[in-house]
Scaffold this motif. Sequence first.
Motif, mmCIF file in Angstrom:
data_model
loop_
_atom_site.group_PDB
_atom_site.id
_atom_site.type_symbol
_atom_site.label_atom_id
_atom_site.label_comp_id
_atom_site.label_asym_id
_atom_site.label_seq_id
_atom_site.Cartn_x
_atom_site.Cartn_y
_atom_site.Cartn_z
ATOM 1 N N SER A 97 0.827 -1.198 0.000
ATOM 2 C CA SER A 97 0.000 0.000 0.000
ATOM 3 C C SER A 97 0.859 1.244 0.000
ATOM 4 C CB SER A 97 -0.889 -0.003 1.254
ATOM 5 O OG SER A 97 -1.575 1.209 1.384
ATOM 6 N N MET A 98 0.437 2.223 -0.778
ATOM 7 C CA MET A 98 1.000 3.563 -0.729
ATOM 8 C C MET A 98 -0.182 4.512 -0.589
ATOM 9 S SD MET A 98 3.106 5.860 -3.523
ATOM 10 C CE MET A 98 1.705 6.059 -4.621
ATOM 11 N N LYS A 99 -0.108 5.399 0.393
ATOM 12 C CA LYS A 99 -1.133 6.421 0.579
ATOM 13 C C LYS A 99 -0.467 7.772 0.452
ATOM 14 C CE LYS A 99 -3.894 3.585 3.652
ATOM 15 N NZ LYS A 99 -4.477 3.422 4.985
ATOM 16 N N PHE A 100 -1.114 8.677 -0.269
ATOM 17 C CA PHE A 100 -0.563 10.022 -0.406
ATOM 18 C C PHE A 100 -1.647 11.059 -0.176
ATOM 19 C CE2 PHE A 100 -1.771 8.693 -4.697
ATOM 20 C CZ PHE A 100 -2.483 9.785 -5.182
ATOM 21 N N ALA A 101 -1.213 12.182 0.347
ATOM 22 C CA ALA A 101 -2.087 13.344 0.554
ATOM 23 C C ALA A 101 -1.197 14.573 0.508
ATOM 24 C CB ALA A 101 -2.818 13.253 1.886
ATOM 25 N N PHE A 102 -1.465 15.475 -0.416
ATOM 26 C CA PHE A 102 -0.659 16.680 -0.478
ATOM 27 C C PHE A 102 -1.464 17.851 -1.016
ATOM 28 C CE2 PHE A 102 0.263 14.351 -4.375
ATOM 29 C CZ PHE A 102 0.235 15.309 -5.369
ATOM 30 N N GLN A 103 -0.924 19.030 -0.762
ATOM 31 C CA GLN A 103 -1.475 20.280 -1.270
ATOM 32 C C GLN A 103 -0.381 20.956 -2.075
ATOM 33 O OE1 GLN A 103 -2.663 22.500 2.201
ATOM 34 N NE2 GLN A 103 -4.691 21.574 2.187
ATOM 35 N N TYR A 104 -0.784 21.668 -3.112
ATOM 36 C CA TYR A 104 0.225 22.310 -3.944
ATOM 37 C C TYR A 104 -0.343 23.550 -4.625
ATOM 38 C CZ TYR A 104 -2.178 19.920 -7.767
ATOM 39 O OH TYR A 104 -3.126 19.470 -8.655
ATOM 40 N N ASP A 105 0.593 24.412 -5.048
ATOM 41 C CA ASP A 105 0.270 25.554 -5.888
ATOM 42 C C ASP A 105 1.410 25.687 -6.888
ATOM 43 O OD1 ASP A 105 2.384 26.875 -4.545
ATOM 44 O OD2 ASP A 105 1.006 27.840 -3.151
ATOM 45 N N ASN A 106 1.507 26.816 -7.555
ATOM 46 C CA ASN A 106 2.544 26.980 -8.580
ATOM 47 C C ASN A 106 3.960 27.080 -8.020
ATOM 48 O OD1 ASN A 106 0.672 26.909 -10.613
ATOM 49 N ND2 ASN A 106 0.435 29.129 -10.715
ATOM 50 N N LYS A 107 4.088 27.296 -6.700
ATOM 51 C CA LYS A 107 5.409 27.509 -6.115
ATOM 52 C C LYS A 107 5.827 26.454 -5.105
ATOM 53 C CE LYS A 107 5.126 32.487 -6.635
ATOM 54 N NZ LYS A 107 5.119 33.776 -5.970
ATOM 55 N N HIS A 108 4.880 25.723 -4.519
ATOM 56 C CA HIS A 108 5.226 24.873 -3.387
ATOM 57 C C HIS A 108 4.257 23.686 -3.290
ATOM 58 C CE1 HIS A 108 6.833 24.044 0.605
ATOM 59 N NE2 HIS A 108 5.594 23.877 1.006
ATOM 60 N N ALA A 109 4.779 22.584 -2.812
ATOM 61 C CA ALA A 109 3.942 21.418 -2.531
ATOM 62 C C ALA A 109 4.399 20.816 -1.211
ATOM 63 C CB ALA A 109 4.063 20.380 -3.634
ATOM 64 N N ASP A 110 3.459 20.324 -0.425
ATOM 65 C CA ASP A 110 3.808 19.587 0.783
ATOM 66 C C ASP A 110 2.701 18.576 1.070
ATOM 67 O OD1 ASP A 110 1.719 20.948 2.231
ATOM 68 O OD2 ASP A 110 3.098 22.567 2.633
ATOM 69 N N GLY A 111 3.080 17.555 1.813
ATOM 70 C CA GLY A 111 2.096 16.529 2.113
ATOM 71 C C GLY A 111 2.715 15.341 2.798
ATOM 72 N N LYS A 112 1.992 14.232 2.739
ATOM 73 C CA LYS A 112 2.427 13.006 3.399
ATOM 74 C C LYS A 112 2.368 11.846 2.420
ATOM 75 C CE LYS A 112 0.876 14.417 7.957
ATOM 76 N NZ LYS A 112 0.076 14.083 9.119
ATOM 77 N N LEU A 113 3.301 10.922 2.616
ATOM 78 C CA LEU A 113 3.375 9.707 1.819
ATOM 79 C C LEU A 113 3.677 8.560 2.763
ATOM 80 C CD1 LEU A 113 3.540 8.393 -1.057
ATOM 81 C CD2 LEU A 113 5.995 8.825 -0.926
ATOM 82 N N ALA A 114 2.856 7.528 2.744
ATOM 83 C CA ALA A 114 3.071 6.353 3.598
ATOM 84 C C ALA A 114 3.169 5.124 2.715
ATOM 85 C CB ALA A 114 1.924 6.211 4.593
ATOM 86 N N LEU A 115 4.222 4.332 2.922
ATOM 87 C CA LEU A 115 4.458 3.127 2.121
ATOM 88 C C LEU A 115 4.500 1.894 3.019
ATOM 89 C CD1 LEU A 115 7.479 4.498 0.081
ATOM 90 C CD2 LEU A 115 5.149 4.259 -0.754
ATOM 91 N N GLN A 116 3.868 0.825 2.575
ATOM 92 C CA GLN A 116 3.995 -0.487 3.204
ATOM 93 C C GLN A 116 4.480 -1.436 2.115
ATOM 94 O OE1 GLN A 116 0.059 -1.313 4.733
ATOM 95 N NE2 GLN A 116 0.673 -0.663 6.772
ATOM 96 N N TYR A 117 5.695 -1.972 2.291
ATOM 97 C CA TYR A 117 6.264 -2.822 1.252
ATOM 98 C C TYR A 117 7.046 -3.974 1.868
ATOM 99 C CZ TYR A 117 10.437 -0.093 2.321
ATOM 100 O OH TYR A 117 11.476 0.514 2.957
ATOM 101 N N ASN A 118 7.336 -4.977 1.030
ATOM 102 C CA ASN A 118 8.112 -6.153 1.442
ATOM 103 C C ASN A 118 9.212 -6.417 0.427
ATOM 104 O OD1 ASN A 118 6.363 -6.807 3.620
ATOM 105 N ND2 ASN A 118 4.941 -7.727 2.170
ATOM 106 N N ASP A 119 10.343 -6.939 0.917
ATOM 107 C CA ASP A 119 11.401 -7.495 0.079
ATOM 108 C C ASP A 119 11.953 -6.525 -0.969
ATOM 109 O OD1 ASP A 119 13.112 -9.614 -0.716
ATOM 110 O OD2 ASP A 119 11.755 -10.155 -2.341
ATOM 111 N N LEU A 120 12.129 -5.267 -0.614
ATOM 112 C CA LEU A 120 12.637 -4.285 -1.573
ATOM 113 C C LEU A 120 14.145 -4.417 -1.710
ATOM 114 C CD1 LEU A 120 12.283 -1.842 -3.429
ATOM 115 C CD2 LEU A 120 12.453 -0.383 -1.399
ATOM 116 N N LYS A 121 14.589 -4.601 -2.949
ATOM 117 C CA LYS A 121 16.014 -4.653 -3.260
ATOM 118 C C LYS A 121 16.269 -3.739 -4.444
ATOM 119 C CE LYS A 121 16.728 -9.138 -1.316
ATOM 120 N NZ LYS A 121 16.477 -10.517 -1.534
ATOM 121 N N LEU A 122 17.227 -2.819 -4.253
ATOM 122 C CA LEU A 122 17.544 -1.808 -5.248
ATOM 123 C C LEU A 122 18.986 -1.987 -5.688
ATOM 124 C CD1 LEU A 122 16.557 0.868 -6.620
ATOM 125 C CD2 LEU A 122 17.543 2.058 -4.674
ATOM 126 N N GLN A 123 19.208 -1.883 -6.990
ATOM 127 C CA GLN A 123 20.553 -2.018 -7.530
ATOM 128 C C GLN A 123 20.925 -0.742 -8.277
ATOM 129 O OE1 GLN A 123 20.869 -5.069 -10.498
ATOM 130 N NE2 GLN A 123 23.080 -4.925 -10.624
#
Length: 135
Positions: A97-123
């Motif tokens: 699951s990924m949940k996002f909530a943010f507010q933005y305008d032409n100059k700025h954005a802010d918000g929250k992002l929550a991730l639930q993941y398994n077995d992530l491997k990055l190369q």
Amino acid sequence: TDTEGRVVFTNLNALLRNLNNHANKKSSTKIATNNTTLDVRATFMHAGLLRGHFVFPANTKARCTATGTLTNFDLTSINAMLTPAAQAAITSGHLKSMKFAFQYDNKHADGKLALQYNDLKLQYLKDAKSRKTNT
């Protein structure tokens, strides 16, 4: 890099409500009554269910909002975008699951992002220029 990444949305369903260009008017409950809203549901990168809700105020001084989720997603599916953009690849991983909530305008954005993941491997992948200078 010089290579373009790719982002794919399929099975896209969208509902756009109250498309207008009038400044927000408030009803007696003080809630803006003429915001444009967009609700979307799509398959993201042929792999996960993406849902989103967007609010676009007619008042250009007000901030837009976006909320949504991405569920049941094989993280290796974003390599078509990730590898050209960041010279990296996900070799395994599942996003529950990924949940996002943010507010933005032409100059700025802010918000929250929550991730639930398994077995992530990055190369990390070296680009062609690094391989030539390091060999």
